[in-house]
Design an enzyme around this catalytic site. Sequence first.
Site, PDB file in Angstrom:
ATOM      1  N   ASP A   1       6.805   5.404  -9.237  1.00  0.00           N
ATOM      2  CA  ASP A   1       6.870   5.033  -7.829  1.00  0.00           C
ATOM      3  C   ASP A   1       5.573   4.342  -7.405  1.00  0.00           C
ATOM      4  O   ASP A   1       4.492   4.881  -7.588  1.00  0.00           O
ATOM      5  CB  ASP A   1       7.090   6.315  -7.021  1.00  0.00           C
ATOM      6  CG  ASP A   1       7.472   6.040  -5.587  1.00  0.00           C
ATOM      7  OD1 ASP A   1       7.239   4.919  -5.121  1.00  0.00           O
ATOM      8  OD2 ASP A   1       8.004   6.967  -4.941  1.00  0.00           O
TER       9      ASP A   1
ATOM     10  N   HIS B   1       4.868   3.146  -4.231  1.00  0.00           N
ATOM     11  CA  HIS B   1       4.617   3.123  -2.778  1.00  0.00           C
ATOM     12  C   HIS B   1       3.213   3.618  -2.467  1.00  0.00           C
ATOM     13  O   HIS B   1       2.924   4.800  -2.604  1.00  0.00           O
ATOM     14  CB  HIS B   1       5.649   3.987  -2.064  1.00  0.00           C
ATOM     15  CG  HIS B   1       7.015   3.394  -2.075  1.00  0.00           C
ATOM     16  ND1 HIS B   1       7.940   3.709  -3.043  1.00  0.00           N
ATOM     17  CD2 HIS B   1       7.602   2.496  -1.250  1.00  0.00           C
ATOM     18  CE1 HIS B   1       9.066   3.033  -2.808  1.00  0.00           C
ATOM     19  NE2 HIS B   1       8.879   2.283  -1.722  1.00  0.00           N
TER      20      HIS B   1
END
Lengths: 467, 142
Positions: free
Chosen positions: B14, B16
Amino acid sequence: MKGKDQVISIDIGSTWTKGAVFDFSGSNATVVKRSTLPTTTDYLPRGVWSLIAQLLEFPPDFPREKWELPAIYFSSSAKGGLKIAVLGLVPELSLTIGRLVAWSSGAKITDAFAYKLTRKKVALLVEKNPDIIIICGGTNGGHEETNLHNAAEIAASDYDGTVLYAGNEAITDEITRILSGKKLIVTDNVMPDIGKFQGESTRSAIRDEFLTSIVKGKGLDELVKHFGTEPLPTPKAVLNLVKTIAHTQNSWEKMVVVDIGGATTDVYSHCQSIQNSEKIFLRGVEEPELKRSVEGDLGLRISSASLFEIIAKDPAGANINLDKDLENLENWVELLQEKPQLLPDNSKQKEFEQILAQTCIRQSIARHGGEIRQTWTPQGKVWLQEGKDLRQIPKIVFTGGYAAANSGVDLYEVAFPTSKPADPEKIKLIPQKPQSFIDVDYIWPLLGNLTGIYPEQTAKLAVSSLN
Amino acid sequence: MKPENIVLGVIGYDCHSVGNKILEVFFAEKGFNVTNLGVMVSQEEFLNAALETDARAIMVSSLYGHGEIDCEGLPQKSKEKGLDDTLLYVGGNLVVGKTPFAEVEKKFKGMGFDRVFSADVDLEKVVEILRQDLEKFAGKTS
């Protein structure tokens, strides 16, 4: 006879004491004379004095009181060099950094243990009698228990060398109390935050320790008294040279040096650890710009047995095709174990020597460099990097006796013949078609001793002496 | 009182990074000593960092919906590493789709996490809970 700008540099190795006279009077430094004698291991100064007499062409009966000596600088790796054991917490973090610091101080690592020491490990550690035991681990304000435990274990042991504490600084007082019966040095934490490398204060403490206590008892203190200069551990001299070249010579900011020896293969690199890119993410430790690694199982003589094991596991990778050849190679390696001074004298033995050296080069560079692997995320393709990125290295220098005897050969090309179709998902971060050079006069370790006094001229001579 | 150490990061593949930065600044302002491992952090990296920093809490974020598979086994490995006194928090968009949060919380608590938060939780509330949990822990061990 000798100009006032002449200096002598000497390296006392475990087998050979090497030296050269350099002239720094002109704008370009030159090598005046070079010589090698066997190291007198029972008493090191004896061999050194004979070598100096040879370098300065003194007659054998010329009394030493009358010798007029130029400035003399020297390094030593005699009697096993500087031996350090490292104790850390997590193998991928503090122990990795502790090892990098020890190597970049020019040390040989006798043991490296993670987590809490057991009695058995303490016994192993003490038996090898390292000059220094480094205890590191825990970020500042972080983990405490393991270091306190390990310090107590060392305190209770009969180890009588130096303990260097370079871990969590919050417990320095307790560590000092626990180790009050031992010789203790405290330096900055080598890993103050996760993955951060901070080696300078520890490296300088190791250097001081090398000078004050390790030099004694090997006869080197006598040389210090006569020369008025202090010795460097041999690998530290090479590190200094690499750094000086990178900082002063055009187009040499990024380089790799491979020193193929009888017992170990050492690799030195100077470049940023990671190339700037939003798509590359680093895992683990960010390695230092100037890095040294030592491979104790890769050597052409003393370590040729462990080297053979590696070749036997993957003969095709070492360019050995026939079973019979492998057997002959094993015989040759056995012979080398018995007589380390043996040199190859027929074409088959020369071929074997080449196979051994290629494997040293291939393995040591692969281990020094990191690895990058491609991975897909919902946000697109990214790269995960571990270790140091050597792909940007344009120049590679080979030094050591084997390299000097193979001038004109592209040793990198020989060790990595055809770049195999690379696995696009996982790439070894090794140099890509670098320009290869050979230290044909085998003077780099000697020049390393001189970077403190003539940095630019020394670096220039080092580069121009390559073939 | 010395600041409490916490380890922060976005797990798995991930990327983000915005929320991760906000959390770092927020917890630092609240007086915590934050080790932020950034994005794309593996389970091992969380645990190794917690061990070296002697962290009181590991705060795992996941925003891309694969939180369940990324977090599976982390609490058990944490025990294996000897991090018995380290709190394990997880938060974000932990699963794909519109699963009711109560179910998500139940699932992650079942995996062994101490606290589970949704993406829209009030951070002030998280700090309040964290302080309470740390106090409870301190009471237990002393």
